[in-house]
Design a protein around this motif. Sequence first.
Motif, short mmCIF file in Angstrom:
data_model
loop_
_atom_site.label_atom_id
_atom_site.label_comp_id
_atom_site.label_asym_id
_atom_site.label_seq_id
_atom_site.Cartn_x
_atom_site.Cartn_y
_atom_site.Cartn_z
N TRP A 103 -6.80 2.47 -10.35
CA TRP A 103 -5.88 2.51 -9.21
C TRP A 103 -5.77 3.95 -8.78
O TRP A 103 -5.50 4.83 -9.59
N GLY A 104 -5.99 4.23 -7.52
CA GLY A 104 -5.86 5.58 -7.00
C GLY A 104 -4.40 5.93 -6.78
O GLY A 104 -3.52 5.07 -6.75
N ALA A 105 -4.18 7.23 -6.61
CA ALA A 105 -2.84 7.71 -6.28
C ALA A 105 -2.49 7.19 -4.89
O ALA A 105 -3.34 7.13 -4.01
N GLY A 106 -1.27 6.81 -4.70
CA GLY A 106 -0.85 6.34 -3.38
C GLY A 106 -0.79 7.49 -2.38
O GLY A 106 -0.42 8.60 -2.73
N GLY A 107 -1.23 7.22 -1.17
CA GLY A 107 -1.15 8.20 -0.10
C GLY A 107 -0.16 7.74 0.96
O GLY A 107 -0.16 6.57 1.34
N ALA A 108 0.68 8.65 1.42
CA ALA A 108 1.66 8.32 2.48
C ALA A 108 0.94 8.32 3.82
O ALA A 108 1.14 9.19 4.66
N THR A 109 0.07 7.34 4.01
CA THR A 109 -0.84 7.31 5.16
C THR A 109 -0.75 6.03 5.97
O THR A 109 -1.68 5.69 6.71
N LEU A 110 0.35 5.29 5.84
CA LEU A 110 0.46 4.02 6.56
C LEU A 110 0.40 4.19 8.07
O LEU A 110 0.03 3.26 8.79
N ASP A 111 0.73 5.37 8.58
CA ASP A 111 0.72 5.60 10.03
C ASP A 111 -0.61 6.18 10.51
O ASP A 111 -0.72 6.63 11.65
N LYS A 112 -1.65 6.17 9.66
CA LYS A 112 -2.96 6.73 10.01
C LYS A 112 -4.05 5.68 9.83
O LYS A 112 -3.84 4.65 9.19
N CYS A 113 -5.22 5.96 10.39
CA CYS A 113 -6.38 5.11 10.15
C CYS A 113 -6.99 5.52 8.81
O CYS A 113 -7.25 6.71 8.59
N THR A 114 -7.19 4.55 7.92
CA THR A 114 -7.64 4.87 6.57
C THR A 114 -8.71 3.90 6.09
O THR A 114 -8.93 2.84 6.68
N ARG A 115 -9.35 4.29 5.00
CA ARG A 115 -10.24 3.41 4.24
C ARG A 115 -10.15 3.84 2.78
O ARG A 115 -9.85 5.01 2.50
N ALA A 116 -10.38 2.93 1.86
CA ALA A 116 -10.48 3.27 0.45
C ALA A 116 -11.94 3.59 0.15
O ALA A 116 -12.84 2.91 0.65
N VAL A 117 -12.16 4.63 -0.64
CA VAL A 117 -13.51 5.08 -0.99
C VAL A 117 -13.62 5.15 -2.52
O VAL A 117 -12.67 5.56 -3.18
N ALA A 118 -14.77 4.75 -3.06
CA ALA A 118 -15.02 4.85 -4.49
C ALA A 118 -16.42 5.38 -4.74
O ALA A 118 -17.35 5.08 -3.98
N SER A 119 -16.56 6.19 -5.78
CA SER A 119 -17.86 6.69 -6.22
C SER A 119 -18.02 6.37 -7.70
O SER A 119 -17.06 6.47 -8.47
N VAL A 120 -19.24 5.98 -8.09
CA VAL A 120 -19.55 5.67 -9.48
C VAL A 120 -20.78 6.48 -9.86
O VAL A 120 -21.77 6.52 -9.11
N THR A 121 -20.74 7.14 -11.04
CA THR A 121 -21.90 7.87 -11.50
C THR A 121 -22.99 6.90 -11.94
O THR A 121 -22.71 5.78 -12.39
#
Length: 141
Positions: A108-126
């Motif tokens: 689970w990522g840290a929550g971002g106070a970004t509800l008023d912005k355009c967002t996407r969740a991003v993940a990277s795996v080695t």
Amino acid sequence: MRKPFAIASALAATLLSAGFSGTAHAETVPGCASAKQIGTTGYVKYQGATIASVKQFAGCGKNYAYTWVWDSYAQNHSFRVTNWIAVIDGTEEYPGSESRSTTRQELWGAGGATLDKCTRAVASVTVPGGGYVSGWTDKRC
């Protein structure tokens, strides 16, 4: 008429052949049980195989990234997974939450106070050899 057992067996074989592997896992944001998934699920792929799923959740005034590394990859590789919420502003994309990293299957990522912005969740795996591959959800405004 097909017997229920035969139908269930055929469905299980189809899911396994499609690359789904089976450990159920809870998707409840720690500390924000009312958060719900927004947008579509994104996928991280390596050498043509799906190795992780990434989702975006909204609730409690924040957006959260969620990543699950699939059993088929986690059981056969050492890996590190990292995720964050990205803010999309025109053609620019920048972190909207703290990046988090782990060697566990679920993150689970840290929550971002970004509800008023355009967002996407991003993940990277080695991946073997020291590189990494990424995946992301659709843009949500």
